[in-house]
Design a protein around this motif. Structure first.
Motif, PDB file in Angstrom:
ATOM      1  N   VAL A   1       0.874  -1.026   0.085  1.00 26.65           N
ATOM      2  CA  VAL A   1      -0.162  -0.129   0.084  1.00 26.65           C
ATOM      3  C   VAL A   1       0.989   1.168   0.076  1.00 26.65           C
ATOM      4  O   VAL A   1       1.713   1.387   0.844  1.00 26.65           O
ATOM      5  CB  VAL A   1      -0.894   0.013   1.302  1.00 26.65           C
ATOM      6  CG1 VAL A   1      -1.745   1.425   1.185  1.00 26.65           C
ATOM      7  CG2 VAL A   1      -1.783  -1.189   1.287  1.00 26.65           C
ATOM      8  N   ILE A   2       0.609   2.207  -1.081  1.00 29.12           N
ATOM      9  CA  ILE A   2       1.352   3.441  -1.095  1.00 29.12           C
ATOM     10  C   ILE A   2       0.758   4.532  -0.152  1.00 29.12           C
ATOM     11  O   ILE A   2      -0.463   4.852  -0.732  1.00 29.12           O
ATOM     12  CB  ILE A   2       1.469   3.700  -2.351  1.00 29.12           C
ATOM     13  CG1 ILE A   2       2.701   2.566  -3.084  1.00 29.12           C
ATOM     14  CG2 ILE A   2       2.424   5.099  -2.397  1.00 29.12           C
ATOM     15  CD1 ILE A   2       2.999   3.004  -4.459  1.00 29.12           C
ATOM     16  N   SER A   3       0.992   4.862   0.798  1.00 32.15           N
ATOM     17  CA  SER A   3       0.151   5.844   1.459  1.00 32.15           C
ATOM     18  C   SER A   3      -0.179   7.156   0.753  1.00 32.15           C
ATOM     19  O   SER A   3       0.930   7.599   0.465  1.00 32.15           O
ATOM     20  CB  SER A   3       0.636   5.890   3.005  1.00 32.15           C
ATOM     21  OG  SER A   3       0.257   7.292   3.524  1.00 32.15           O
ATOM     22  N   PRO A   4      -1.160   7.495   0.697  1.00 31.24           N
ATOM     23  CA  PRO A   4      -1.381   8.788  -0.239  1.00 31.24           C
ATOM     24  C   PRO A   4      -1.092  10.301   0.616  1.00 31.24           C
ATOM     25  O   PRO A   4      -0.793  11.151   0.193  1.00 31.24           O
ATOM     26  CB  PRO A   4      -2.847   8.769  -0.570  1.00 31.24           C
ATOM     27  CG  PRO A   4      -3.442   7.992   0.212  1.00 31.24           C
ATOM     28  CD  PRO A   4      -2.714   6.891   1.057  1.00 31.24           C
ATOM     29  N   ASP A   5      -1.137   9.954   2.005  1.00 31.50           N
ATOM     30  CA  ASP A   5      -0.848  11.158   2.712  1.00 31.50           C
ATOM     31  C   ASP A   5       0.682  11.281   2.913  1.00 31.50           C
ATOM     32  O   ASP A   5       1.378  10.422   3.386  1.00 31.50           O
ATOM     33  CB  ASP A   5      -1.347  10.774   4.271  1.00 31.50           C
ATOM     34  CG  ASP A   5      -2.786  10.965   4.508  1.00 31.50           C
ATOM     35  OD1 ASP A   5      -3.284  11.915   3.507  1.00 31.50           O
ATOM     36  OD2 ASP A   5      -3.645  10.896   5.348  1.00 31.50           O
ATOM     37  N   LYS A   6       1.054  12.608   2.443  1.00 30.41           N
ATOM     38  CA  LYS A   6       2.363  12.806   2.392  1.00 30.41           C
ATOM     39  C   LYS A   6       2.581  14.321   2.885  1.00 30.41           C
ATOM     40  O   LYS A   6       1.629  15.109   3.050  1.00 30.41           O
ATOM     41  CB  LYS A   6       2.728  12.766   1.152  1.00 30.41           C
ATOM     42  CG  LYS A   6       2.654  11.520   0.103  1.00 30.41           C
ATOM     43  CD  LYS A   6       3.488  10.547   0.246  1.00 30.41           C
ATOM     44  CE  LYS A   6       3.504   9.419  -0.625  1.00 30.41           C
ATOM     45  NZ  LYS A   6       4.223   8.370  -0.181  1.00 30.41           N
ATOM     46  N   GLU A   7       3.871  14.524   3.406  1.00 33.48           N
ATOM     47  CA  GLU A   7       4.291  15.530   3.844  1.00 33.48           C
ATOM     48  C   GLU A   7       5.643  16.135   2.922  1.00 33.48           C
ATOM     49  O   GLU A   7       6.564  15.186   2.914  1.00 33.48           O
ATOM     50  CB  GLU A   7       4.579  15.729   5.477  1.00 33.48           C
ATOM     51  CG  GLU A   7       3.300  15.689   6.316  1.00 33.48           C
ATOM     52  CD  GLU A   7       3.487  15.628   7.436  1.00 33.48           C
ATOM     53  OE1 GLU A   7       3.195  16.656   8.402  1.00 33.48           O
ATOM     54  OE2 GLU A   7       4.281  14.944   8.107  1.00 33.48           O
TER      55      GLU A   7
END
Lengths: 140, 117
Positions: B55-61
């Protein structure tokens, strides 16, 4: 193959032999300004006075490394990140003006990143204010 | 590209949500000062996710840090070790040249109490 070889050098040659002094490439830069939250309006109005009309504000947070702030538990502070597109020639006078403002109340930082290319002649003209300065260039 | 600032560069670091502390900590240990964090959303490739079963988490910083050029390689490597693509942070780290910079406090650079940005 032969055609390709013959076309390319003449094209390059012509370009190098006859530099047109009238045409100035007005380079664009992306200016990123980080200031305290809700102070961005003031900066944007200064930018607009200096003909930087395209600005976007993104919410961000700063990581202040001050020991004191860490002790107080407010090491992270809310910031506004202003992204603006500006002609290279306008940066120096603009920075002269916002230097003190940044230092005194913004507790902020500003830097510019040169753009290597962009698409859209109309947008380029708008950003570089070709109509105002009467400089005819579509380079970009 | 002749009138670039010779002293500073900007590091951009795109990491999964929650890994900015590790990034800033690492950067500071290697000579950076303040940084700015922006929230972002990644556009992970659904096909890739299916194929690899991850799973590539879409939440990024996104962390922006202004650093001195001489520290650049060291900081980039350190951040990659700490939060690079092979770690949980799945970070992408790159640096960009900057031409003008304003608001860096040089005088208190050497001390630990420095101005944040």
């Amino acid at each position: 193959m032969d055609k390709k070889h013959s076309i390319l050098p003449t094209f390059l040659k012509r370009k190098h032999e006859k530099p047109n002094p009238e045409v100035k490439v007005n380079k664009l830069e992306l200016m990123i300004t980080v200031v305290e939250r809700k102070k961005s309006d003031k900066f944007i109005s200064i930018f607009q006075e200096h003909n930087a009309h395209v600005s976007m504000v993104v919410l961000g947070r700063g990581t202040a490394p001050t020991e004191l702030l860490n002790l107080l538990g407010i090491a992270e502070s809310s910031k506004d990140v202003i992204l603006s597109v500006i002609s290279e020639s306008l940066i120096e006078p603009l920075y002269e003006e916002i230097k003190d403002v940044l230092k005194n109340e913004g507790r902020g930082i500003s830097f510019t990143i040169p753009m290597s290319s962009m698409v859209g002649v109309t947008m380029y003209k708008f950003l570089t204010h070709v109509n105002e300065k009467k400089e005819g260039t579509t380079n970009g | 590209m002749d009138n670039l600032n010779q002293q500073y560069e900007a590091i951009f670091c795109i990491v999964n949500y929650g890994f900015t502390d590790i990034v800033m900590e690492t950067a500071k240990q290697n000579g950076a000062r303040g940084g700015t964090i922006i929230n972002a959303r990644g556009t992970g490739n659904a096909e890739t996710e299916k194929f690899y079963g991850i799973v590539i988490s879409p939440d990024k910083e996104i962390v922006m840090i202004i650093i001195e050029k001489e520290n650049r390689d060291q900081i980039l490597h350190a951040i990659y070790e700490a939060a690079g693509l092979e770690s949980l942070g799945q970070g992408i780290i790159f640096s960009l040249p900057i031409s003008h910079v304003l608001g860096i406090n040089k005088e208190i650079q050497s001390e630990t109490t420095t101005e944040g940005d």
